[in-house]
Design a protein around this motif. Structure first.
Motif, PDB file in Angstrom:
ATOM      1  N   LEU A  33      34.374  57.982 -92.603  1.00 25.75           N
ATOM      2  CA  LEU A  33      32.917  58.028 -92.377  1.00 25.75           C
ATOM      3  C   LEU A  33      32.454  59.278 -91.644  1.00 25.75           C
ATOM      4  N   HIS A  34      33.413  60.111 -91.190  1.00 26.15           N
ATOM      5  CA  HIS A  34      32.979  61.288 -90.432  1.00 26.15           C
ATOM      6  C   HIS A  34      34.060  62.366 -90.408  1.00 26.15           C
ATOM      7  N   VAL A  35      33.800  63.444 -91.137  1.00 28.43           N
ATOM      8  CA  VAL A  35      34.776  64.546 -91.167  1.00 28.43           C
ATOM      9  C   VAL A  35      34.024  65.870 -91.350  1.00 28.43           C
ATOM     10  N   SER A  72      24.774  62.035 -87.788  1.00 26.02           N
ATOM     11  CA  SER A  72      24.758  62.867 -86.587  1.00 26.02           C
ATOM     12  C   SER A  72      25.825  62.371 -85.602  1.00 26.02           C
ATOM     13  N   HIS A  73      25.742  62.834 -84.370  1.00 24.32           N
ATOM     14  CA  HIS A  73      26.686  62.450 -83.312  1.00 24.32           C
ATOM     15  C   HIS A  73      25.917  61.759 -82.186  1.00 24.32           C
ATOM     16  N   LEU A  74      26.549  60.766 -81.560  1.00 24.54           N
ATOM     17  CA  LEU A  74      25.881  60.026 -80.480  1.00 24.54           C
ATOM     18  C   LEU A  74      26.854  59.667 -79.358  1.00 24.54           C
ATOM     19  N   ALA A 105      28.332  59.240 -85.279  1.00 22.28           N
ATOM     20  CA  ALA A 105      29.747  59.378 -84.925  1.00 22.28           C
ATOM     21  C   ALA A 105      29.915  59.166 -83.424  1.00 22.28           C
ATOM     22  N   HIS A 106      30.978  58.483 -83.087  1.00 25.77           N
ATOM     23  CA  HIS A 106      31.490  58.311 -81.703  1.00 25.77           C
ATOM     24  C   HIS A 106      30.960  57.089 -80.947  1.00 25.77           C
ATOM     25  N   CYS A 107      29.788  57.177 -80.332  1.00 24.68           N
ATOM     26  CA  CYS A 107      29.272  56.041 -79.537  1.00 24.68           C
ATOM     27  C   CYS A 107      30.290  55.582 -78.492  1.00 24.68           C
ATOM     28  N   THR A 156      37.831  60.403 -89.297  1.00 27.79           N
ATOM     29  CA  THR A 156      38.917  61.244 -88.763  1.00 27.79           C
ATOM     30  C   THR A 156      38.349  62.317 -87.844  1.00 27.79           C
ATOM     31  N   ASP A 157      37.078  62.712 -88.062  1.00 25.01           N
ATOM     32  CA  ASP A 157      36.422  63.749 -87.277  1.00 25.01           C
ATOM     33  C   ASP A 157      37.259  65.016 -87.139  1.00 25.01           C
ATOM     34  N   VAL A 158      37.943  65.389 -88.208  1.00 28.44           N
ATOM     35  CA  VAL A 158      38.600  66.698 -88.191  1.00 28.44           C
ATOM     36  C   VAL A 158      37.558  67.748 -87.866  1.00 28.44           C
TER      37      VAL A 158
HETATM   38 FE    FE Z   1      32.075  65.150 -85.480  1.00 24.89          FE
END
Ligand code: FE
Ligand code: GUN
Length: 430
Positions: free
Chosen positions: A68-70, A225-227, A267-269, A318-320
């Protein structure tokens, strides 16, 4: 072999029935008709006996996984510069690297490395960040389309705090470039869709955020986005948007938290509290949990058990390159280990995630973002990965459930044999 989009695969089947249970069939069958799954069965029903059967024998067959996030442009520097925290890591390594994608020749070559490796891993669906550059992002989309993998891809928006080389001139020019990009990709790809991508609040002025919220609404587009990844980032957002009650509320103020029909991915939280959880839930947003990244950048551990209990949509990312690899099975393992340490070191009221739950998050949890995706259920898109674990020697007979758990904890000798997306074989290792 396997050119038609209707067939039966035979082998050791495993898929999630829900977050708490994995269905397995030893030497079972999974049926695909016109790219759509008709279910998995211990015995092949008579009505499907006319279909071509591909028997994988002792191999495992599981649903494809959703990343879901790379970040595609970060792939080539994965695994280096990991001693920094988020904001220093971005300014020291990430922004200078992403700036290089202004050069289309550089982008072509680097995105080839990314897409070729994505083709070979467990991922059948991905939600991807590009860079601020239209031409490079279009190239990334072309290359992704050719892999057969289904994806959303974003041209990134950044009109502040990107330094000299990774910043668009103004909110207006960033929005205009986004509209240009949307027009360029319109109708071009079957499996590669655009998604609006404000990098995070520190990268986007209020005007740009508002413009993107409006654009999403007007054109029915989704946002990623990122949070709440890192404490310094959260404090910075509070300074930048002083009227917001929390980071998620800042996104809400700009109408970028989405709706259940076009859910936003955050992403993240890692540090999201009750108030942020309520906002995420209210909007039907998806959390992309990126445990590997959160360890590497010393960001923290997201309390996924709390998010699951609250009924918030969650998948894994994976957020590579903050995450060091695109291997979703490795991401599953770190998700499990992180949740165990959260329980042990942070809060014993928050029980560790089970293997069942993490398998679910990697397959159907994230797959839901794409619709009926991520399980061998009737009416779901037929996404599957065939796995050979015969080199993992053991002195005992292993159940299918044990073999997929073992694959997660140790994938050293696990080989992906074939991969299918919507009934089409997109990778083969034969
Ligand atoms: Fe990211
Ligand atoms: N926040 C804003 N940009 C990024 C990025 O590229 N990676 C991660 N992990 N967090 C971010």
């Amino acid at each position: 072999m396997i050119q038609d989009s209707s067939f039966v695969l035979g082998g050791g089947i495993a898929f999630s029935e829900g977050p708490n249970s994995i269905v397995t069939f030893y030497r079972g069958y999974v049926v695909c008709v016109d790219g759509v799954c008709k279910g998995a069965f211990p015995e092949l029903p008579d009505k499907y006996r006319f279909l071509q059967l591909y028997d994988y024998g002792e191999r495992l067959i599981i649903p494809g996984m959703t990343d879901l996030h790379v970040h595609a442009p970060q792939y080539t520097f994965r695994g280096i510069g990991m001693d920094e925290e988020l904001l220093e890591w971005l300014s020291t390594y990430t922004f200078p690297e992403e700036a290089k994608y202004a050069d289309i020749e550089y982008a072509k070559k680097a995105y080839k490395y990314f897409t070729e490796d994505l083709r070979r891993c467990f991922t059948t669906r991905a939600v991807v960040f590009g860079t601020i550059h239209n031409e490079a992002t279009l190239e990334l989309m072309r290359q992704l389309e050719s892999t057969g993998i289904s994806s959303y891809v974003g041209k990134v928006n950044m009109d502040r705090n990107g330094g000299e080389h990774l910043q668009e001139e103004s909110a207006a020019s960033s929005l205009a470039a986004t509209v240009d990009w949307l027009e360029q990709v319109e109708g071009k790809f079957a499996n590669t869709k655009p998604i609006l991508t404000p990098r995070f609040i520190p990268s986007c002025s209020d005007e740009l955020m508002k413009g993107l919220g409006k654009l999403a609404e007007e054109r029915g587009l989704r946002i990623q986005s990122h949070l709440s990844e890192n404490h310094s980032e959260i404090a910075w957002v509070k300074e930048l948007v002083p009227k917001s009650s929390c980071y998620a509320n800042a996104y809400e103020m700009f109408d970028t938290m989405g709706t259940t029909e076009r859910p936003t991915i955050m992403a993240h939280c890692v540090h999201s509290d009750k108030k942020e959880m309520e906002i995420l839930k209210k909007h039907g947003a998806f959390i992309a949990h990126c445990a590997d990244s959160n360890m590497n950048l010393t960001s923290g551990i997201a309390p996924i058990r709390k998010f699951l209990d609250a009924g918030i949509n969650i998948g894994l990312g994976t957020d590579v390159a903050a995450g060091s690899s695109m291997n979703m099975v490795k991401t599953m393992l770190i998700t499990l280990q992180a949740s165990k340490m959260y329980y042990r070191l942070v809060d014993t009221d928050v029980k560790p995630l089970t293997f069942e739950e993490v398998f679910y998050l990697a397959t159907e949890g994230g797959g839901k973002y794409f619709g009926n995706v991520g399980a061998f259920k009737d009416g779901y898109d037929f996404d599957a990965v065939v796995i050979d674990d015969s080199k993992m020697c053991s002195m005992r007979d292993m159940s299918i459930r044990e073999r997929i758990e073992r694959m997660c904890y140790n994938d050293a000798d696990v080989i992906i044999k074939d991969k299918f997306v919507k009934g089409k074989r997109v990778f083969s290792n034969n």
